[in-house]
Design an enzyme around this catalytic site. Structure first.
Site, PDB file in Angstrom:
ATOM      1  N   ALA A  30       0.907  -1.207   0.008  1.00 49.74           N
ATOM      2  CA  ALA A  30      -0.068   0.011  -0.055  1.00 49.74           C
ATOM      3  C   ALA A  30       0.951   1.080   0.086  1.00 49.74           C
ATOM      4  CB  ALA A  30      -1.046   0.077   1.116  1.00 49.74           C
ATOM      5  N   CYS A  73      10.018  -6.422  -6.804  1.00 59.78           N
ATOM      6  CA  CYS A  73       9.864  -7.098  -7.897  1.00 59.78           C
ATOM      7  C   CYS A  73      10.095  -8.512  -8.062  1.00 59.78           C
ATOM      8  CB  CYS A  73      11.066  -6.716  -9.161  1.00 59.78           C
ATOM      9  SG  CYS A  73      10.526  -5.071  -9.717  1.00 59.78           S
ATOM     10  N   GLU A 123      12.220 -10.503  -9.596  1.00 59.63           N
ATOM     11  CA  GLU A 123      13.426 -11.029  -9.887  1.00 59.63           C
ATOM     12  C   GLU A 123      14.117 -10.811  -8.381  1.00 59.63           C
ATOM     13  OE1 GLU A 123      11.787  -8.819 -11.725  1.00 59.63           O
ATOM     14  OE2 GLU A 123      12.650  -8.709 -13.709  1.00 59.63           O
TER      15      GLU A 123
HETATM   16  N1  THU Z   1       7.861  -5.575 -11.729  1.00 59.61           N
HETATM   17  C1  THU Z   1       8.785  -6.682 -11.700  1.00 59.61           C
HETATM   18  O1  THU Z   1       8.184  -7.719 -11.062  1.00 59.61           O
HETATM   19  N2  THU Z   1       9.753  -6.783 -12.470  1.00 59.61           N
HETATM   20  C2  THU Z   1      10.144  -6.338 -13.396  1.00 59.61           C
HETATM   21  O2  THU Z   1      11.423  -6.361 -13.855  1.00 59.61           O
HETATM   22  C3  THU Z   1       9.362  -5.126 -13.739  1.00 59.61           C
HETATM   23  C4  THU Z   1       8.256  -4.642 -12.838  1.00 59.61           C
HETATM   24  C5  THU Z   1       6.709  -5.585 -11.191  1.00 59.61           C
HETATM   25  C6  THU Z   1       6.768  -4.364 -10.033  1.00 59.61           C
HETATM   26  C7  THU Z   1       5.261  -4.058  -9.835  1.00 59.61           C
HETATM   27  O3  THU Z   1       4.799  -4.860  -8.997  1.00 59.61           O
HETATM   28  C8  THU Z   1       4.393  -4.248 -11.258  1.00 59.61           C
HETATM   29  O4  THU Z   1       5.574  -5.181 -11.877  1.00 59.61           O
HETATM   30  C9  THU Z   1       4.217  -3.158 -12.220  1.00 59.61           C
HETATM   31  O5  THU Z   1       5.420  -2.386 -12.465  1.00 59.61           O
END
Ligand code: THU
Length: 144
Positions: free
Chosen positions: A59, A66, A68
């Site tokens: 939130a 991410c 990765e």
């Molecule tokens: N996101 C990832 O998990 N990895 C990336 O390399 C690009 C973006 C996620 C972050 C966020 O939760 C969603 O994608 C939208 O940006």
């Protein structure tokens, strides 16, 4: 679970399919109430061990992580520090390439032969080297 336990050491297709399935399963576990953009990542370390992670939002938006980053954290916790393959999976027409921060995170644990596989639910769409994904990168060697 090790590669030998999976009985895939001599079967790269089966291993690739396992990593693809893991990335899919991870994407389906993503916690994304804000972006509604699930991402999954699966790593095969040089040891043969495999790890997965998904994006986990918050939130307080900047606190989200991410996919990765989650997979890398699992890998380090599992005792590995070298990525052989990383599968990154997301939906949509555009390639779900790792964001800038994730490129640097992957770079920390990459080697010359590290492969980054960009996937959607149908399959691998593009395979990149670390050098292609993050040229002229700054890494651990810069600090010695
Ligand atoms: N996101 C990832 O998990 N990895 C990336 O390399 C690009 C973006 C996620 C972050 C966020 O939760 C969603 O994608 C939208 O940006």
């Amino acid at each position: 679970m090790s590669k030998s336990e999976l009985n895939m050491a001599d079967n790269p297709d089966a291993l690739n399919s396992k990593l693809f399935e893991l990335a899919t399963a991870a994407m389906n576990r993503a916690y994304v109430p804000y972006s509604r953009f699930p991402v999954g990542a699966a790593i095969e370390a040089h040891s043969g061990e495999i790890y997965a992670g998904c994006n986990v939002e918050n939130a307080a938006y900047p606190e989200g992580t991410c996919a990765e980053a989650g997979a890398i954290a699992a890998m380090v916790m599992g005792g590995d520090t070298q990525i052989k393959h990383i599968y990154v999976m997301g939906k949509g027409d555009l390639l779900v390439t790792p964001c800038g921060g994730c490129r640097q995170k992957i770079r920390e644990f990459s080697r010359a032969d590290t492969e980054i596989h960009i996937c959607d639910e149908k399959g691998v769409r593009k395979t990149l080297t670390m050098e292609a994904l993050l040229p002229f990168s700054f890494g651990p060697d810069n600090l010695v």
